[in-house]
Scaffold this motif. Structure first.
Motif, short mmCIF file in Angstrom:
data_model
loop_
_atom_site.label_atom_id
_atom_site.label_comp_id
_atom_site.label_asym_id
_atom_site.label_seq_id
_atom_site.Cartn_x
_atom_site.Cartn_y
_atom_site.Cartn_z
N ARG A 135 20.81 18.02 6.16
CA ARG A 135 20.77 16.85 5.25
C ARG A 135 21.77 15.82 5.72
O ARG A 135 22.82 16.15 6.26
CB ARG A 135 21.10 17.28 3.82
CG ARG A 135 20.03 18.20 3.25
CD ARG A 135 20.21 18.44 1.80
NE ARG A 135 20.01 17.15 1.11
CZ ARG A 135 20.24 16.97 -0.17
NH1 ARG A 135 20.67 17.95 -0.92
NH2 ARG A 135 20.05 15.79 -0.73
N TRP A 189 16.87 4.25 7.88
CA TRP A 189 16.46 3.96 6.51
C TRP A 189 17.64 4.13 5.56
O TRP A 189 17.90 3.26 4.72
CB TRP A 189 15.31 4.88 6.09
CG TRP A 189 14.76 4.55 4.74
CD1 TRP A 189 13.81 3.61 4.45
CD2 TRP A 189 15.14 5.14 3.49
NE1 TRP A 189 13.58 3.59 3.09
CE2 TRP A 189 14.38 4.52 2.48
CE3 TRP A 189 16.04 6.13 3.13
CZ2 TRP A 189 14.50 4.85 1.13
CZ3 TRP A 189 16.16 6.47 1.78
CH2 TRP A 189 15.39 5.84 0.81
N ILE A 190 18.37 5.23 5.69
CA ILE A 190 19.52 5.48 4.81
C ILE A 190 20.59 4.41 5.03
O ILE A 190 21.15 3.87 4.07
CB ILE A 190 20.10 6.89 5.05
CG1 ILE A 190 19.11 7.95 4.57
CG2 ILE A 190 21.45 7.05 4.34
CD1 ILE A 190 19.48 9.38 4.98
N ALA A 214 14.12 11.79 12.71
CA ALA A 214 15.53 11.80 12.33
C ALA A 214 16.14 10.41 12.53
O ALA A 214 16.92 9.94 11.69
CB ALA A 214 16.29 12.84 13.14
N GLU A 263 14.59 7.49 12.43
CA GLU A 263 14.08 6.61 11.37
C GLU A 263 14.76 6.91 10.03
O GLU A 263 15.04 5.99 9.26
CB GLU A 263 12.56 6.74 11.24
CG GLU A 263 11.81 6.14 12.42
CD GLU A 263 12.17 4.68 12.68
OE1 GLU A 263 12.21 3.87 11.73
OE2 GLU A 263 12.44 4.35 13.86
N ARG A 264 15.04 8.17 9.76
CA ARG A 264 15.73 8.55 8.52
C ARG A 264 17.15 7.99 8.50
O ARG A 264 17.60 7.46 7.49
CB ARG A 264 15.74 10.08 8.39
CG ARG A 264 16.35 10.56 7.12
CD ARG A 264 15.33 10.52 6.00
NE ARG A 264 15.93 11.04 4.79
CZ ARG A 264 15.79 10.50 3.60
NH1 ARG A 264 15.02 9.47 3.44
NH2 ARG A 264 16.38 11.01 2.55
#
Length: 188
Positions: A126, A101-102, A95, A97-98
């Motif tokens: 999401r 990244w976003i 989570a 890393e996500r």
């Protein structure tokens, strides 16, 4: 201001005339996303360095609106003023890393440089970008300064680093190809 969040079409119809008189050029009405809010602080030029990640879980503050309005940020008498983004309580590496990244993709898309913050909301598992702030508050008690301190970098060191980045910025050459092309007369 409670009128910033409405929960029915009837409430919206009551609030719209007041909002439109205050903002005659128009307003944006968008869906409210309930859920945890994450703030990702970034510095530099692409690929950016992460200063920190903060989170607000509004379930921990049942007596305030589930978002930070102007008063919650600046009025010490506001019930929301006590809310302070903190390190995420429990968040998996995936989570985290996500989120990073976003946030980095949002910064690249909007050509952010120097320092900026990306705010995201989590709804139904999401993540949604709700704001990219290319010039967030940078005072000694600001969110970015707090993230920096939690990461082991003093406020003075953060500011010095930002000055160093600004002096070197002319060495950065933007990508030759746009990630996303925005039409000339777009609302974006």
């Amino acid at each position: 201001m409670r009128a910033s969040l409405v929960t029915s079409k009837e409430e919206l119809n009551k609030v719209l005339p007041h909002k439109l008189s205050a903002f005659p050029a128009g307003i944006i009405v968008e869906e409210f996303l309930e859920g945890r809010e994450f703030n990702v602080g970034l510095v530099g030029v692409p690929p950016y360095e992460v200063v920190g990640i903060s989170m607000i879980d509004y379930k921990d503050y049942p007596d305030v609106m589930p978002f930070l309005d102007y008063r919650a940020k600046w009025d010490t008498n506001s019930p929301g003023y006590k809310i302070s983004p903190e390190n995420p309580k429990i968040i998996s590496d995936v989570a985290k890393e996500r989120l990073i990244w976003i946030a980095k993709r949002a910064g690249i898309t909007l050509s952010c440089r120097g320092y900026f913050r990306v705010d995201l909301r989590e709804k139904d598992g999401r993540l949604y970008v709700i704001d990219v702030n290319p010039n967030p508050d940078l005072n000694v008690d600001s969110g970015l300064a707090n993230q920096s301190r939690r990461s082991g970098l003093s406020y003075e060191a953060l500011v010095s680093y930002l000055v160093e980045i600004a002096l070197k910025e002319n060495l950065y050459e933007p990508a030759k190809q746009a990630i996303y092309e925005v039409p000339e007369y777009s609302a974006i």
